[in-house]
Design a protein around this motif. Structure first.
Motif, PDB file in Angstrom:
ATOM      1  N   GLY A 283       0.724  -1.362  -0.057  1.00  0.00           N
ATOM      2  CA  GLY A 283      -0.183   0.037   0.117  1.00  0.00           C
ATOM      3  C   GLY A 283       0.957   1.515   0.170  1.00  0.00           C
ATOM      4  N   SER A 284       0.271   2.391  -0.013  1.00  0.00           N
ATOM      5  CA  SER A 284       0.855   3.691  -0.348  1.00  0.00           C
ATOM      6  C   SER A 284       1.554   3.822   1.094  1.00  0.00           C
ATOM      7  N   GLY A 285       0.923   3.999   2.049  1.00  0.00           N
ATOM      8  CA  GLY A 285       1.485   4.529   3.229  1.00  0.00           C
ATOM      9  C   GLY A 285       1.859   3.637   4.217  1.00  0.00           C
ATOM     10  N   ASP A 286       1.817   2.215   4.000  1.00  0.00           N
ATOM     11  CA  ASP A 286       2.143   0.887   4.766  1.00  0.00           C
ATOM     12  C   ASP A 286       0.999   1.009   6.016  1.00  0.00           C
ATOM     13  N   TRP A 287       0.894   2.060   6.905  1.00  0.00           N
ATOM     14  CA  TRP A 287      -0.042   1.909   7.869  1.00  0.00           C
ATOM     15  C   TRP A 287      -1.460   1.699   7.276  1.00  0.00           C
ATOM     16  N   GLN A 288      -1.971   0.467   7.775  1.00  0.00           N
ATOM     17  CA  GLN A 288      -3.426   0.414   7.441  1.00  0.00           C
ATOM     18  C   GLN A 288      -4.366   0.143   8.571  1.00  0.00           C
ATOM     19  N   GLU A 289      -5.787   0.350   8.652  1.00  0.00           N
ATOM     20  CA  GLU A 289      -6.419   0.136   9.591  1.00  0.00           C
ATOM     21  C   GLU A 289      -6.983  -1.276   9.779  1.00  0.00           C
ATOM     22  N   LEU A 290      -6.651  -1.728  11.042  1.00  0.00           N
ATOM     23  CA  LEU A 290      -7.433  -2.859  11.558  1.00  0.00           C
ATOM     24  C   LEU A 290      -8.696  -2.951  12.090  1.00  0.00           C
ATOM     25  N   GLU A 291      -8.952  -1.753  12.931  1.00  0.00           N
ATOM     26  CA  GLU A 291     -10.158  -1.510  13.768  1.00  0.00           C
ATOM     27  C   GLU A 291     -10.153  -0.100  14.067  1.00  0.00           C
ATOM     28  N   GLY A 292     -11.557   0.328  14.243  1.00  0.00           N
ATOM     29  CA  GLY A 292     -11.901   1.547  14.565  1.00  0.00           C
ATOM     30  C   GLY A 292     -12.548   1.560  15.953  1.00  0.00           C
ATOM     31  N   VAL A 293     -12.242   2.456  16.819  1.00  0.00           N
ATOM     32  CA  VAL A 293     -12.758   2.369  18.294  1.00  0.00           C
ATOM     33  C   VAL A 293     -13.682   3.855  18.044  1.00  0.00           C
ATOM     34  N   ALA A 294     -15.024   3.928  18.215  1.00  0.00           N
ATOM     35  CA  ALA A 294     -15.681   5.176  17.977  1.00  0.00           C
ATOM     36  C   ALA A 294     -16.598   5.470  19.492  1.00  0.00           C
ATOM     37  N   ASN A 295     -16.663   6.665  19.750  1.00  0.00           N
ATOM     38  CA  ASN A 295     -17.919   7.094  20.392  1.00  0.00           C
ATOM     39  C   ASN A 295     -19.062   7.288  19.701  1.00  0.00           C
ATOM     40  N   ARG A 296     -20.176   6.561  19.726  1.00  0.00           N
ATOM     41  CA  ARG A 296     -21.294   6.741  18.866  1.00  0.00           C
ATOM     42  C   ARG A 296     -22.367   7.713  19.325  1.00  0.00           C
ATOM     43  N   THR A 297     -22.077   8.033  20.741  1.00  0.00           N
ATOM     44  CA  THR A 297     -22.931   8.793  21.588  1.00  0.00           C
ATOM     45  C   THR A 297     -24.345   8.079  21.603  1.00  0.00           C
ATOM     46  N   ASP A 298     -25.220   8.834  21.765  1.00  0.00           N
ATOM     47  CA  ASP A 298     -26.821   8.328  21.730  1.00  0.00           C
ATOM     48  C   ASP A 298     -27.393   8.152  20.346  1.00  0.00           C
ATOM     49  N   PHE A 299     -26.545   8.342  19.434  1.00  0.00           N
ATOM     50  CA  PHE A 299     -26.893   8.578  17.936  1.00  0.00           C
ATOM     51  C   PHE A 299     -27.993   7.595  17.403  1.00  0.00           C
ATOM     52  N   ASP A 300     -27.343   6.393  17.471  1.00  0.00           N
ATOM     53  CA  ASP A 300     -28.353   5.059  17.111  1.00  0.00           C
ATOM     54  C   ASP A 300     -29.481   4.746  17.612  1.00  0.00           C
ATOM     55  N   LEU A 301     -29.254   5.029  19.044  1.00  0.00           N
ATOM     56  CA  LEU A 301     -30.842   4.560  19.649  1.00  0.00           C
ATOM     57  C   LEU A 301     -31.713   5.434  19.419  1.00  0.00           C
TER      58      LEU A 301
END
Length: 488
Positions: A283-301
């Motif tokens: 890949g271009s930058g070597d570093w690639q995402e394995l996982e995201g940790v997100a604060n989704r707030t109360d949006f979805d519910l």
RNA sequence: GCGGGUGUAGCUCAGUGGUAGAGCGUCACGUUGCCAACGUGAAUGUCGUGAGUUCGAAUCUCAUCACCCGCUCCA
């Protein structure tokens, strides 16, 4: 890692050893789809088991879920995916480069990631003063086009009354849709989490990099519900938990890092997000995402409370999602059907959500790449996969030193007995050294050899993959010895 | 989708218009008493796919599929 400088080397290794094959290869392949071979499925299953153990079983307040891939269409209306899960892209007529409209220079003020499809189709876009980042031409673009990223399918064999459904683009929404079920049936109290592993589907504009970005992929996601105000602490907690998971399973620290999302990079639902990135040798930058940790707030519910209120209009419009608008929130949404009542504080609220979302195929690839090693032994190259025992497809291999003097029978019996406890492989073909090296390449942590001494004193040799050292162990002690070493 | 590259045995690759090859791997037999040993033998190819040019195509032309690098994206 050693000498896996290119993606092709990884692909070749995966094929050669039966980890990963191209899907439908005998028909010329199918873009972006891959199959896990005999060793690959063991590895991937072990990755999932390790995740489940770490996230679910090791926490008193996390429970599991396995929900269907197909869900009610309103789920995706409420989540925002049906309307907004698309990227707005324009193509430069001079150099045919496609660029996201919000990535065009001098155009930062308009945010067009995850746009509203209908609005964007109707709207006219003035790109006359925008600059192509590739060739520098100004204002020479096609009309911007939104790309729908959700797969559609039909439910019902009868064409006339079949319903259009979506293949889920993330497993998370199935968790939100079951939030009430879990609350009502399991006695969980906030803070608590619901975890799920399963397939998701996204019609990516471009796929690439082997199993790294595919249209069908497997996610391991956990939605951790907590009281508003405590969310930032839990965000930090899970961030650390998840990072450590990778290093505890053998990923070298130098190859792993966090990357915080910039505020303008955040998805529409997120208050904060950090990626766990692995330094892939491609890949271009070597570093690639394995996982995201997100604060989704109360949006979805909150969105699903709106979705529940929209059900009648959906019926009225005969299930045509494009004809309906999500109902507004109730004024006292905090007391809605997806709220939580805190018995202690006598307080009702919509929980905030911290979401660690990992790509199983990506981490499987990372574990594979990171475990790969080559070393010089007596002028020969030894190839091996230094898997953590928990991830190794085969835990133990059993050999007779030579196939005579009753050694095969003894070895067979040992193998049969050990199979009750972990994956075990028997091999009597070829020279003993060759058999050791074969197992090195499959990443098997231990090899057991039955030799002439076995019949005299009931001991066998146990050979360690990483050090190649051997120890004599009594067959009575063998199971305990291996379980201790394998941490099983 | 666009630009560039690639596609021959399981893997790595040689073969550029005239009978498809090598190394490694795999399998069998013998040998072999601890790190890819040795001997003998064997199997395996829609030369990515489909058309065209030609007396004849792995080789030339066109189309198509897949993969890699870049644009893009993100679990």
């Amino acid at each position: 890692m050693a000498n896996l400088a290119k993606l092709e080397d990884i692909v070749s290794l995966c094929k050669r050893r039966g980890f990963i094959f191209q899907s439908s290869e005998i028909y010329g392949g199918l873009a972006s789809c891959y199959d896990y071979g005999p060793l690959g499925v063991e590895l991937k299953n072990n990755v999932k088991k390790a995740w489940w153990k770490s996230v679910v079983h090791m926490h008193d307040n996390v429970v599991g879920l396995d929900c269907s891939i197909l869900m009610h269409p309103l789920v995706w209306k409420a989540s925002g995916h049906a309307d907004k899960f698309a990227d707005l892209i324009a193509e430069c007529k001079s150099c045919n480069t496609r660029t996201r409209v919000d990535h065009l220079q001098n155009h930062a003020e308009e945010h067009t990631e995850h746009v509203n499809i209908d609005v964007e189709l109707a709207a006219t876009h003035d790109l006359s003063n925008k600059v192509c980042p590739k060739c520098g031409k100004v204002g020479n673009f096609t009309e911007p086009m939104p790309f729908k990223l959700m797969f559609e399918t039909q439910m019902g064999a009868n064409v006339d009354d079949s319903m259009t459904l979506y293949l889920r683009p993330e497993t998370a929404q199935g968790i939100f849709a079951n939030f009430k079920n879990v609350i009502d049936t399991t006695r969980v109290k906030i803070p608590f989490g619901i975890a799920q592993i399963g397939k998701s589907f996204r019609n990516e504009v471009t796929t690439k990099a082997f199993t790294f970005r595919t249209r069908e992929f497997e996610q391991a996601e956990m939605e951790f519900f907590c009281e508003p105000g405590t969310d930032e602490n839990w965000y930090e907690f899970w961030k650390e938990q998840r990072f450590n998971w990778y290093t505890e399973l053998g990923i070298k620290k130098d190859n792993l890092r966090f990357r915080d999302h910039d505020p303008d990079e955040l998805a529409h639902y997120a208050k904060a997000c950090v990626d766990v990135e692995y330094k892939f040798p491609f890949g271009s930058g070597d570093w690639q995402e394995l996982e995201g940790v997100a604060n989704r707030t109360d949006f979805d519910l909150r969105q699903h409370q709106r979705g529940m209120r929209t059900l009648n209009s959906w019926y009225e419009q005969k299930g045509d999602l494009t004809q309906i608008q999500l109902k507004d929130e109730a004024e006292d949404y905090n007391k809605g059907p997806l709220s939580y009542f805190d018995e202690q504080a006598k307080k009702r609220f919509i929980p905030y959500v911290i979401e660690p979302s990992a790509g199983i195929d990506r981490s499987t690839l990372a574990f594979l790449v990171d475990a790969y090693d080559e070393e010089e032994v007596k002028g020969e190259t030894r190839n091996l996969l230094r898997f953590h025992p928990a991830l190794a497809p085969t835990k133990v291999a059993v050999f007779p030193l030579v196939k005579k003097d009753g050694m095969p029978d003894i070895a067979h019996n040992i193998c049969k007995e050990l199979k009750k406890y972990f994956t075990c492989f028997y091999d009597q073909a070829g020279a003993i050294g060759r058999r050791y090296r074969r197992q090195d390449e499959a990443g098997t942590p231990f090899c057991i050899t039955v030799d002439g001494q076995t019949k005299e004193d009931n001991t066998v040799t146990v050979r360690d993959r990483d050090s190649m050292e051997q120890k004599r162990v009594s067959t009575d002690q063998l199971l305990n010895y291996l379980r201790d070493k394998l941490e099983i």
